[in-house]
Design an enzyme around this catalytic site. Structure first.
Site, PDB file in Angstrom:
ATOM      1  N   ARG A 138       0.864  -1.163   0.000  1.00  0.00           N
ATOM      2  CA  ARG A 138       0.000   0.000   0.000  1.00  0.00           C
ATOM      3  C   ARG A 138       0.918   1.235   0.000  1.00  0.00           C
ATOM      4  O   ARG A 138       1.505   1.590   1.042  1.00  0.00           O
ATOM      5  CB  ARG A 138      -0.923  -0.014   1.222  1.00  0.00           C
ATOM      6  CG  ARG A 138      -2.221   0.807   1.107  1.00  0.00           C
ATOM      7  CD  ARG A 138      -1.968   2.282   1.069  1.00  0.00           C
ATOM      8  NE  ARG A 138      -3.201   3.049   0.893  1.00  0.00           N
ATOM      9  CZ  ARG A 138      -3.432   3.849  -0.152  1.00  0.00           C
ATOM     10  NH1 ARG A 138      -2.562   3.955  -1.142  1.00  0.00           N
ATOM     11  NH2 ARG A 138      -4.541   4.561  -0.211  1.00  0.00           N
ATOM     12  N   CYS A 185      -4.183  -2.904   6.594  1.00  0.00           N
ATOM     13  CA  CYS A 185      -4.619  -1.588   6.135  1.00  0.00           C
ATOM     14  C   CYS A 185      -5.999  -1.282   6.714  1.00  0.00           C
ATOM     15  O   CYS A 185      -6.849  -2.169   6.825  1.00  0.00           O
ATOM     16  CB  CYS A 185      -4.686  -1.567   4.610  1.00  0.00           C
ATOM     17  SG  CYS A 185      -5.079   0.073   3.974  1.00  0.00           S
TER      18      CYS A 185
HETATM   19  N1  MTE Z   1       4.754   4.761   4.755  1.00  0.00           N
HETATM   20  C1  MTE Z   1       5.108   5.606   3.791  1.00  0.00           C
HETATM   21  N2  MTE Z   1       6.263   6.275   3.923  1.00  0.00           N
HETATM   22  N3  MTE Z   1       4.330   5.815   2.701  1.00  0.00           N
HETATM   23  C2  MTE Z   1       3.132   5.147   2.545  1.00  0.00           C
HETATM   24  O1  MTE Z   1       2.447   5.333   1.537  1.00  0.00           O
HETATM   25  N4  MTE Z   1       1.511   3.576   3.543  1.00  0.00           N
HETATM   26  C3  MTE Z   1       0.982   3.166   4.843  1.00  0.00           C
HETATM   27  C4  MTE Z   1       2.055   2.454   5.659  1.00  0.00           C
HETATM   28  N5  MTE Z   1       3.282   3.194   5.650  1.00  0.00           N
HETATM   29  C5  MTE Z   1       2.706   4.261   3.571  1.00  0.00           C
HETATM   30  C6  MTE Z   1       3.593   4.066   4.666  1.00  0.00           C
HETATM   31  C7  MTE Z   1      -0.196   2.328   4.791  1.00  0.00           C
HETATM   32  S1  MTE Z   1      -1.682   3.113   4.578  1.00  0.00           S
HETATM   33  C8  MTE Z   1      -0.152   0.977   5.026  1.00  0.00           C
HETATM   34  S2  MTE Z   1      -1.552   0.063   5.072  1.00  0.00           S
HETATM   35  C9  MTE Z   1       1.151   0.300   5.213  1.00  0.00           C
HETATM   36  O2  MTE Z   1       2.253   1.184   5.098  1.00  0.00           O
HETATM   37  C10 MTE Z   1       1.314  -0.802   4.178  1.00  0.00           C
HETATM   38  O3  MTE Z   1       2.513  -1.477   4.384  1.00  0.00           O
HETATM   39  P1  MTE Z   1       3.058  -2.489   3.282  1.00  0.00           P
HETATM   40  O4  MTE Z   1       3.024  -1.789   1.951  1.00  0.00           O
HETATM   41  O5  MTE Z   1       4.425  -2.868   3.723  1.00  0.00           O
HETATM   42  O6  MTE Z   1       2.115  -3.667   3.288  1.00  0.00           O
HETATM   43 MO    MO Z   2      -3.411   1.580   4.744  1.00  0.00          MO
END
Ligand code: MTE
Ligand code: MO
Ligand code: HEM
Length: 470
Positions: A138, A185
């Protein structure tokens, strides 16, 4: 092998149907397995790897890690992967998404730029640990390309003049901890809520979740080193995380967590540089991300650049104007994001992963086998999963196949469950429901109607699927 041709992964990915023939890779070998498929003891499942690597699937079905399987495979070798492929950086400066990592073909994107994808949900329950390649991704922004040799992490405590800066090597000198934790998520299972009334957000199924072993330094110990004392704790309320992925205006992804979670010995928050024993993959935050067990995915900030101990929450868009819950009657004209708290611990949820919706299931001794996961935020245990095939007249208690050995409030991993569910012989179709109960005896709401919210988060109603019987 050296006389065989060299192929790129994108060339391999074109061979994912019978017309183009079915190619797969294993380690650096390329194989045309078209003529083997009809003999495969695992049947059609082999097609999930068509055009991609079999390696992550063989972590799920370990019968393959056997010389006799490798001998069969070798007969079909047609070439090798290009060893130089990962180093060639021909990025197109006009497209911020031109330098994205390679992804496994099984990750079916809900959105490509930024990249968001989940695996087929039936794979989730095949293993307690989700292989890295199958773990949902994500991303809100392009994936930053970070050089680990020049990487540094800044730690600031508001009101103190000195900040601590750590290189990756310095971070690795802190004691190394491993935590096995589920990351989910807030939008997981959104596609079910959408059926009630449309919401704004990616159409996630039930696989925007995974369970991995994360290793790294303890946030608590790093904050101590940065000069955070016991007597400071009343001054500060939050720990903010700023990332290296930025939008077109230059503002970075960010989030924060309450300070008690960061400094409590039982919080188990880590600055992770490994995922399942290997360096974090780029999509999952290379070189460092924060893992906040029991807390919604959005706060598990990837590509971590800066930590700020503060009296305030992160002011980032994702902390202030997203990832919050609202009443079913709140719409885009009336919503006031400042009126709801940011989501931290997620509520109890569960999902049926096998069988998949609308598939045909064989009835054996009047029963079908149903498997799924259950999880609750805040480190709560799952104490029970109830499954029904008659609309709740009778509930059958599922068996736990695999659960986290740690008890609440540090029960960070999901519980995988299985249930031999009695079904009525006369029925051609059956609706299956599942609901979990956590160690606070909280359970899932019956339906999505009364938990609907405009952003489609916190989608934890009973999971209901229909299957055909034979
Ligand atoms: N961290 C950063 N820097 N940028 C992002 O877009 N997405 C977040 C989180 N950390 C995100 C982030 C969201 S909404 C989720 S659900 C998780 O990371 C997803 O982690 P994954 O991609 O390792 O499954
Ligand atoms: Mo998320
Ligand atoms: C079983 C070969 C890919 C799923 C087997 C077995 C062989 C085999 C020989 C029997 C093993 C034994 O019992 O000793 C291969 C080869 C592959 C491949 C050569 C190369 C492409 C896959 C993939 C998947 C898969 C990609 C899943 C996505 C299974 C399953 C079984 C199995 C589930 C167990 C079947 C059962 O026992 O009922 N495979 N396989 N295989 N395979 Fe594969």
């Amino acid at each position: 092998d050296n006389n065989l041709p060299t192929y790129s992964t994108s060339e391999v990915s074109k061979h994912s149907n019978y017309k183009e023939r079915i190619w797969v890779t294993y380690k650096n070998g390329v194989y045309d397995v078209t003529d083997f498929i009809h003999e495969h003891p695992g049947g059609d499942q082999i097609l999930m790897a068509a055009g991609g690597a079999v390696d992550p699937f063989w972590m799920l079905y370990s019968v393959h890690l056997n010389p006799h399987v490798l001998n069969i495979l070798e007969k079909y070798r047609i070439g090798n992967l290009d060893p130089k492929e990962n180093n060639d950086n021909t990025s197109d400066m006009s497209d911020p998404y031109s330098n994205e990592p390679k992804r496994h073909v099984i990750l079916k994107p809900a959105c490509v730029k930024p990249f968001n994808a989940e695996s087929p949900e039936q794979l989730l329950v095949e293993n307690f640990i989700t292989p890295n390649e199958l773990f949902y991704v994500r991303n809100h922004l392009p994936v930053p390309d970070i050089d680990s040799t020049t990487y540094s992490l800044e730690i600031e405590i508001e009101g103190k003049s000195k900040t601590l800066t750590l290189t990756l090597d310095e971070l690795k000198k802190f004691p190394k901890y491993s935590v096995t934790a589920t990351v989910m998520c807030a939008g997981n299972r959104r596609s079910e809520m959408t059926k009630i009334k449309p919401v704004k957000g990616l159409n996630w199924g039930a696989a925007a979740v995974g369970n991995a072993t994360w290793s790294g330094a303890s946030l608590r110990e790093v904050l101590k080193k940065a000069g955070l004392n016991e007597k400071d704790l009343d001054k500060y309320k939050h720990v903010q995380f700023e990332a290296f992925d930025t939008d077109a205006t230059g503002s970075a992804y960010g989030a924060s967590i309450p300070i008690w979670k960061a400094v409590d010995r039982r919080g188990d928050v880590i600055l992770a540089y490994e995922m399942n024993g290997v360096p974090l993959p780029r999509d999952h935050g290379f070189p460092v991300r924060v893992i906040v067990p029991g807390v919604v995915g959005a706060r598990n900030v990837k590509w971590l650049g800066k930590i700020i101990v503060s009296s305030e929450e992160s002011q980032s868009h994702w902390q202030q104007n997203d990832y919050k819950g609202f009443s079913p009657s709140t719409d885009w004209d009336t919503v006031d994001y400042s009126k709801s708290p940011s989501i931290q611990e997620l509520p109890v949820t569960s999902a049926i992963c096998q069988p998949i919706p609308n598939s045909t299931v064989t009835v054996e001794n009047g029963q079908i086998t149903v498997r799924g996961y259950a999880w609750s935020g805040g480190g709560q245990d799952i104490v029970r999963v109830d499954v029904t095939s008659d609309g709740g007249k009778t509930w059958h208690v599922a068996n736990f196949e695999h659960r986290d050995p740690q008890n609440a409030p540090q029960h960070w991993s999901w519980t995988l469950w299985t249930c031999k569910l009695p079904v009525s012989k006369e029925d051609k179709k059956v609706e299956i429901w599942a609901k979990a109960v956590d160690s606070s005896y909280n359970t899932q709401p019956e339906s999505f109607e009364n938990i609907w919210n405009l952003r489609g988060v916190l989608n934890n109603a009973y999971h209901r699927i229909t299957v055909n019987l034979e």
